[in-house]
Write a protein that holds these residues in place. Structure first.
Motif, mmCIF file in Angstrom:
data_model
loop_
_atom_site.group_PDB
_atom_site.id
_atom_site.type_symbol
_atom_site.label_atom_id
_atom_site.label_comp_id
_atom_site.label_asym_id
_atom_site.label_seq_id
_atom_site.Cartn_x
_atom_site.Cartn_y
_atom_site.Cartn_z
ATOM 1 N N SER A 29 0.829 -1.210 0.000
ATOM 2 C CA SER A 29 0.000 0.000 0.000
ATOM 3 C C SER A 29 0.860 1.254 0.000
ATOM 4 O O SER A 29 0.507 2.252 -0.632
ATOM 5 N N GLN A 30 1.992 1.215 0.679
ATOM 6 C CA GLN A 30 2.869 2.375 0.690
ATOM 7 C C GLN A 30 3.538 2.552 -0.672
ATOM 8 O O GLN A 30 3.703 3.680 -1.142
ATOM 9 N N ALA A 31 3.905 1.462 -1.298
ATOM 10 C CA ALA A 31 4.487 1.568 -2.636
ATOM 11 C C ALA A 31 3.459 2.100 -3.628
ATOM 12 O O ALA A 31 3.780 2.911 -4.497
ATOM 13 N N LEU A 32 2.215 1.664 -3.471
ATOM 14 C CA LEU A 32 1.140 2.175 -4.327
ATOM 15 C C LEU A 32 0.915 3.659 -4.083
ATOM 16 O O LEU A 32 0.691 4.422 -5.025
ATOM 17 N N ALA A 33 0.986 4.079 -2.821
ATOM 18 C CA ALA A 33 0.827 5.502 -2.500
ATOM 19 C C ALA A 33 1.924 6.324 -3.141
ATOM 20 O O ALA A 33 1.673 7.398 -3.697
ATOM 21 N N VAL A 34 3.163 5.825 -3.087
ATOM 22 C CA VAL A 34 4.276 6.538 -3.717
ATOM 23 C C VAL A 34 4.079 6.596 -5.225
ATOM 24 O O VAL A 34 4.227 7.646 -5.844
ATOM 25 N N ALA A 35 3.721 5.468 -5.813
ATOM 26 C CA ALA A 35 3.555 5.410 -7.263
ATOM 27 C C ALA A 35 2.407 6.289 -7.731
ATOM 28 O O ALA A 35 2.421 6.789 -8.849
ATOM 29 N N THR A 36 1.411 6.498 -6.896
ATOM 30 C CA THR A 36 0.261 7.312 -7.275
ATOM 31 C C THR A 36 0.484 8.785 -6.964
ATOM 32 O O THR A 36 0.230 9.645 -7.801
ATOM 33 N N LEU A 37 0.950 9.072 -5.768
ATOM 34 C CA LEU A 37 1.003 10.456 -5.319
ATOM 35 C C LEU A 37 2.179 11.243 -5.878
ATOM 36 O O LEU A 37 2.065 12.454 -6.044
ATOM 37 N N LEU A 104 2.738 12.057 1.098
ATOM 38 C CA LEU A 104 3.681 11.026 0.681
ATOM 39 C C LEU A 104 4.857 10.943 1.645
ATOM 40 O O LEU A 104 5.256 9.844 2.062
ATOM 41 N N LEU A 105 5.406 12.080 2.032
ATOM 42 C CA LEU A 105 6.517 12.081 2.987
ATOM 43 C C LEU A 105 6.082 11.550 4.357
ATOM 44 O O LEU A 105 6.823 10.819 5.008
ATOM 45 N N LYS A 106 4.876 11.904 4.769
ATOM 46 C CA LYS A 106 4.367 11.404 6.051
ATOM 47 C C LYS A 106 4.237 9.883 6.023
ATOM 48 O O LYS A 106 4.585 9.204 6.987
ATOM 49 N N GLN A 107 3.735 9.342 4.907
ATOM 50 C CA GLN A 107 3.615 7.891 4.776
ATOM 51 C C GLN A 107 4.985 7.224 4.776
ATOM 52 O O GLN A 107 5.167 6.162 5.361
ATOM 53 N N ALA A 108 5.954 7.846 4.110
ATOM 54 C CA ALA A 108 7.297 7.262 4.052
ATOM 55 C C ALA A 108 7.935 7.223 5.437
ATOM 56 O O ALA A 108 8.645 6.282 5.782
ATOM 57 N N ARG A 109 7.676 8.253 6.251
ATOM 58 C CA ARG A 109 8.237 8.270 7.604
ATOM 59 C C ARG A 109 7.565 7.250 8.513
ATOM 60 O O ARG A 109 8.162 6.764 9.468
ATOM 61 N N GLY A 110 6.312 6.926 8.238
ATOM 62 C CA GLY A 110 5.573 6.002 9.085
ATOM 63 C C GLY A 110 5.895 4.544 8.846
ATOM 64 O O GLY A 110 5.431 3.681 9.572
ATOM 65 N N VAL A 111 6.705 4.249 7.823
ATOM 66 C CA VAL A 111 7.032 2.857 7.497
ATOM 67 C C VAL A 111 7.723 2.178 8.666
ATOM 68 O O VAL A 111 7.350 1.076 9.068
ATOM 69 N N ALA A 112 8.698 2.827 9.239
ATOM 70 C CA ALA A 112 9.479 2.203 10.305
ATOM 71 C C ALA A 112 8.654 2.000 11.567
ATOM 72 O O ALA A 112 8.886 1.053 12.316
ATOM 73 N N GLN A 113 7.657 2.870 11.788
ATOM 74 C CA GLN A 113 6.863 2.749 13.007
ATOM 75 C C GLN A 113 5.806 1.655 12.893
ATOM 76 O O GLN A 113 5.475 1.013 13.873
ATOM 77 N N LYS A 114 5.271 1.432 11.697
ATOM 78 C CA LYS A 114 4.196 0.462 11.525
ATOM 79 C C LYS A 114 4.696 -0.955 11.297
ATOM 80 O O LYS A 114 3.981 -1.910 11.554
ATOM 81 N N ALA A 115 5.908 -1.101 10.814
ATOM 82 C CA ALA A 115 6.412 -2.416 10.423
ATOM 83 C C ALA A 115 6.452 -3.424 11.582
ATOM 84 O O ALA A 115 6.042 -4.568 11.386
ATOM 85 N N PRO A 116 6.937 -3.073 12.779
ATOM 86 C CA PRO A 116 6.967 -4.092 13.850
ATOM 87 C C PRO A 116 5.573 -4.613 14.205
ATOM 88 O O PRO A 116 5.402 -5.808 14.429
#
Length: 143
Positions: A29-37, A104-116
Motif C-alpha cells: 500500500s505504501q508503494a502504491l501511494a508513492v507510485a500514485t502520489l 507522501l513524505l508522512k507515509q514514508a516516515r511512518g514505514v518504520a513505526q508500523k512495520a513491527p
C-alpha cells in the motif's frame, strides 16, 4: 587505566543492549501511494505553474486593452474576473500538489513505526493457521 577499561566495558554493554536498526521494506500500500502520489503531486505542481504563467501573460497582454477601452466596464470586469480565477486556480493546484507530496513524505516516515506491529500480526496469523491445521490433521487422523 582502570577507569578507561570500565568506561569501555560500560559503553560496549550499552551497545549490546541497543537493538540493531534493520532496514525494512515498504508495504504494497505504501508503494502504491508513492507510485500514485508522486506523479500526481508533480503534475499538479506543474499545472499550478502553467496556470500562474498563463495568468501573468494574460494580464500583461490585456492590460493595454483595459487602458484603451477604460470607459467600457465589461472588459475590465472580464479581465479582473479571469485574472482572479487564474490566480485562485494556480494557488489551489499548488496547494493540492504540495499537500500530496507532504502526505507522501508522512507515509514514508511512518514505514518504520508500523512495520513491527504488522510483523507481529503476521506472525500471530501464521501461528493461528498452523494451530488450526494441526487440529484439523489430528481430527482427520483420529476419525
Amino acid at each position: 587505566m582502570g577507569d578507561r577499561d570500565r568506561e569501555r566495558h560500560a559503553t560496549e554493554a550499552m551497545r549490546d543492549r541497543l537493538p540493531e536498526e534493520e532496514e525494512e521494506e515498504p508495504s504494497a500500500s505504501q508503494a502504491l501511494a508513492v507510485a500514485t502520489l508522486l506523479p500526481l503531486g508533480g503534475g499538479l505542481l506543474a499545472f499550478a505553474g502553467l496556470t500562474l504563467l498563463g495568468s501573468v501573460i494574460g494580464l500583461a497582454l490585456l492590460t493595454p486593452l483595459l487602458l484603451l477601452f477604460s470607459p467600457v466596464l465589461v472588459p475590465a470586469t472580464l479581465l479582473l474576473a479571469l485574472t482572479v480565477a487564474g490566480f485562485l486556480t494556480s494557488g489551489a493546484l499548488g496547494l493540492t500538489g504540495l499537500s500530496s507530496i507532504g502526505y507522501l513524505l508522512k507515509q514514508a516516515r511512518g514505514v518504520a513505526q508500523k512495520a513491527p506491529e504488522q510483523m507481529e500480526n503476521a506472525k500471530r496469523r501464521v501461528r493461528e493457521a498452523a494451530q488450526a491445521a494441526r487440529r484439523l490433521t489430528e481430527e482427520t487422523s483420529t476419525a
